[in-house]
Design a protein around this motif. Structure first.
Motif, PDB file in Angstrom:
ATOM      1  N   PRO A 186      96.047  15.842  58.249  1.00 60.08           N
ATOM      2  CA  PRO A 186      97.067  15.705  59.279  1.00 60.08           C
ATOM      3  C   PRO A 186      97.857  17.190  59.042  1.00 60.08           C
ATOM      4  CG  PRO A 186      97.699  14.602  57.545  1.00 60.08           C
ATOM      5  CD  PRO A 186      96.155  14.674  57.348  1.00 60.08           C
ATOM      6  N   ASP A 187      98.577  17.613  60.316  1.00 60.58           N
ATOM      7  CA  ASP A 187      99.086  18.776  60.228  1.00 60.58           C
ATOM      8  C   ASP A 187     100.607  18.570  59.476  1.00 60.58           C
ATOM      9  OD1 ASP A 187     100.751  20.997  60.460  1.00 60.58           O
ATOM     10  OD2 ASP A 187     100.945  20.594  62.927  1.00 60.58           O
ATOM     11  N   ASP A 188     100.611  18.999  58.297  1.00 56.50           N
ATOM     12  CA  ASP A 188     101.863  18.934  57.448  1.00 56.50           C
ATOM     13  C   ASP A 188     102.582  20.461  56.981  1.00 56.50           C
ATOM     14  OD1 ASP A 188      99.918  20.064  55.796  1.00 56.50           O
ATOM     15  OD2 ASP A 188      99.973  18.406  54.316  1.00 56.50           O
ATOM     16  N   THR A 189     102.135  21.312  58.007  1.00 55.20           N
ATOM     17  CA  THR A 189     102.593  22.517  57.780  1.00 55.20           C
ATOM     18  C   THR A 189     103.550  22.984  58.957  1.00 55.20           C
ATOM     19  OG1 THR A 189     100.571  23.438  56.955  1.00 55.20           O
ATOM     20  CG2 THR A 189     102.174  24.931  57.569  1.00 55.20           C
ATOM     21  N   ALA A 190     104.924  23.365  58.486  1.00 54.40           N
ATOM     22  CA  ALA A 190     105.787  23.507  59.691  1.00 54.40           C
ATOM     23  C   ALA A 190     105.555  25.055  60.198  1.00 54.40           C
ATOM     24  CB  ALA A 190     107.184  23.726  59.076  1.00 54.40           C
TER      25      ALA A 190
END
Length: 716
Positions: A444-448
């Motif tokens: 999952p995208d967990d980078t801001a």
């Protein structure tokens, strides 16, 4: 196996008879004085009896969105699936549901074929059973009734006999308004979540400071100013408890009391004659903003009839001159001064009978096959050149149409279809359009997002800005994409960023900024500090704008099949900060790359530009027509294979069915802002060709892969 309606009852009856008949014979033999079965045979018979199957129960109720009860974990082997959709389980409306196991979506087990239809009024009273054999892995289940597809879930099956010895994974998030130092203003809310892939989460606990752990059921809000540490832990159904985690933060005094009323604006829409009169009808659209406590409500007064609540655009059809007064109230009770708009409605020769035009765009992180990893966001836009757009709606996977207010984020694994439509202020509704895509499991995208800010304007020898400074904020997110950008000037609260921020008040200023992506990740707040001083010469000249529309035209100057719109702007003083466009009566949107319009019809495009001193040009307007024609590539790229940049893909450069080859459709010299924009263009062309059967999925991948290696010059 497939079980429908009353078949489960017959199966249950047959199973019961199979077990009852041997018992009856044994009783008869005993009554007749016959010898009983030897003990050794009894033992052998007991040894071959099947082990008692685990029972997994699903229930249905009045909800269209979720099962009342649904298991999430099971053990491999024999199992009895029970599906009850009855009054006893909360279905008081007589609604029919199904329990259907997915047998096609990649990533799940497909060896159990169950499709149970249950209703409180069927022969079983809504209760059905079926025996299955579960394999280790994941099974996806859902309700197959149209409009009910949000009723879904995943059943995780582990190896039989394995014991869960792994504690749950627990995370915590702190939310609230923050100052430039990261302190939470007025209050902070701690949200805790836990996951356990084996036996499932039994409970979550939290403790504030040195206090005892207590059950967690909802987000915890702390409003007393001071420093806090909140600990958290979770226990699964096997009794494993995670090590405590913690978050530390500071709550500071809240912002000063809001005593500033909202700002309200009015916009008039409709067909006008040369004198500005509205033909047949005029529509009043009101908007309000409040940077303090937020807008509580908007009111309007038509021709002195008294103020009434405003909830949707006001359509006025009575002939004559009219005046609409308007005002807004914020959540602190401040009421704005009443504004007004005056207009005239006259008889119209033609009513609006043309529905709006709606477009959809799917964004998110994609794999090599074009599937969206973790989630996908569907963005809808609509314009109507006559009476203007009233509402936009969407339907997810055959569900009910829902008003569209923000991008639709879809995270459920599998194939999805979003249908969409729009209605204009004259009541015309467009034919539904649709977009289909697949969401697959992945990291999952967990980078801001990455956010940057640039301050522009005329400066003196000390670096101070003369008269005004303009802050331009930009954000990028390579995974799920940017959802929104916000900024805060000085000690004010964060507000949505749409245009460059111009600061004219002399003195030192700080602008904080942050961005949120479509996966919900919020960047750390950045900031820029600068000084504005009195300026001797102020830029008061707006940029010069121009438009270029290209494409093949017929003898009536109509564009055949498509038109490409390029917008240009120049400003010799403070420089161009932003170019915007709109179709018809639609809202202005930022212009990034040339626009390609494909649908036949009459179009009106408006455009404007703003410089770094905040001067906005007069709105320019261009009108054009697109007509359908079978052939529009009179001079075609006839190379034998598709070549992207310097890469020969090996894909046959065939005629796509309208006189154009595949090479004709891939436009490399379009002034793309970055590499990703060019790849997105090529991916869309290739997808369309695959959907039309012109190329295969493997050929699509080859074309898109070649696009990733093409160096694209910047549009600037």
């Amino acid at each position: 196996m497939a079980i429908r309606r009353g078949s489960a009852a017959l199966l249950s009856l047959l199973v019961a008879l199979v077990w009852l008949v041997p018992s009856a014979f044994a009783d008869d033999a005993k009554d007749a004085g016959r010898p009983s079965v030897p003990q050794t045979q009894q033992v052998q018979r007991a040894q071959v009896q099947p082990a008692q199957a685990q029972v997994l129960t699903w229930t249905g109720n009045n909800s269209l969105n979720e099962y009342g009860e649904a298991p999430t974990t099971a053990t491999a082997g024999a199992a009895t699936l029970v599906f009850e959709n009855s009054v006893a389980t909360g279905n008081t409306s007589g609604m029919t549901h199904t329990l259907t196991f997915d047998t096609s979506t990649p990533g799940y087990n497909h060896d159990v074929d169950v499709d149970i239809v249950a209703s409180p009024f069927d022969a079983n009273g809504g209760r059905h059973e079926v025996q299955v054999n579960l394999s280790p892995g994941k099974y996806r289940f859902f309700c197959a009734i149209p409009g009910h597809q949000q009723m879904q879930g995943v059943l995780t099956v582990t190896e039989g006999g394995e014991q869960d010895t792994t504690a749950p994974t627990v995370t915590a998030e702190v939310t609230g308004d923050q100052d430039a130092e990261g302190n939470y203003l007025g209050s902070a809310t701690v949200s805790v979540s836990a996951e356990d892939a084996e036996s499932g989460v039994a409970g979550i606990e939290y403790a504030v400071g040195e206090g005892d752990f207590q059950p967690y059921s909802e987000p915890v809000t702390l409003a007393e100013p001071g420093d806090y540490t909140v600990q958290y832990r979770a226990t699964d159904n096997a009794g494993n408890t995670s090590d405590p985690g913690s978050v530390s933060f500071t709550v500071a005094e809240g912002e000063p009391e809001d005593n500033t009323p909202p700002e309200v604006t009015a916009e008039l829409a409709g067909n006008q004659d040369a004198d500005g009169n509205y033909l047949g009808a005029a529509t009043v659209i009101l908007n309000a903003q409040d940077a303090g406590s937020g807008v509580a409500g908007i009111e309007y007064d038509l021709d002195g009839a008294g103020f009434a609540d405003y909830s949707e655009p006001v359509r006025v059809t009575e002939l004559g001159e009219h005046t609409v007064a308007y005002r807004a109230t914020d959540n602190a009770g401040n009421v704005s001064e009443a504004g007004s708009a005056t207009f005239t409605v006259i008889e119209g020769s033609q009513d609006d009978t043309t529905p709006p035009h709606v477009m959809a765009e799917v964004t998110g992180q994609q794999d090599g096959d074009g599937n969206y990893v973790g989630s996908a966001a569907v963005n809808l836009t609509a314009h109507d050149a006559e009476s203007g757009v009233d509402t936009v709606e969407y339907s997810l996977d055959g569900g009910m149409y829902t008003p569209y207010t923000e991008p639709v984020v879809v995270s459920a694994i599998g194939s999805h279809t979003v249908e969409y439509r729009a209605t204009d202020l004259a009541g015309n509704t467009s034919e539904p359009g649709s977009v289909s895509f697949a969401v697959v499991e992945g990291q999952p995208d967990d980078t801001a997002p990455t956010v940057t800010a640039e301050v522009t304007g005329e400066q003196d020898g000390d670096g101070a800005y003369l008269g005004a400074a303009t802050v331009v904020i930009s954000a990028e997110d390579a995974e799920s994409g940017v959802a929104s950008v916000e900024y805060a000037l000085g000690e004010s609260e964060f507000t949505g960023y749409t245009d460059p921020v111009e600061v004219t008040e002399p003195g030192e200023h700080t602008v904080a900024y942050r961005a949120t992506d479509n996966a919900g990740n919020v960047s750390e707040a950045g900031s820029v500090t600068f000084t504005v001083v009195e300026g001797s010469q102020e830029d008061t000249t707006a940029p010069e704008t121009s438009i270029r529309i290209t494409g093949e035209q017929d003898w009536e100057w109509s564009y055949i099949d498509l038109a490409k719109i390029t917008l240009l702007a120049e400003d010799d003083e403070s420089g161009v900060a932003l170019i915007e466009y709109s179709f018809g009566e639609g809202s202005f949107r930022p212009y990034r790359i040339p626009l390609t319009v494909l649908d036949p019809g009459e179009y009106t495009v408006h455009y404007r530009a703003t410089d770094n001193a905040g001067n906005t040009s007069e709105v320019g307007t261009a009108r054009f027509r697109i007509v359908a024609d079978g052939v529009h590539c009179t001079v075609s790229d006839a190379r034998e294979t598709v070549v992207v940049g310097d890469t020969d893909t090996g894909v046959a450069n065939v005629d796509t069915g309208n006189g154009c080859t595949i090479n004709d459709l891939i436009v490399e010299e379009a002034g793309y802002p970055d590499q990703a924009a060019f790849v997105s263009h090529v991916r869309q062309v290739a997808r369309d060709l695959e959907a039309q059967g012109v190329i295969t999925a493997q050929e699509r991948k080859a074309i898109v892969s070649a696009a990733r290696g093409v160096p694209v010059p910047s549009a600037a």
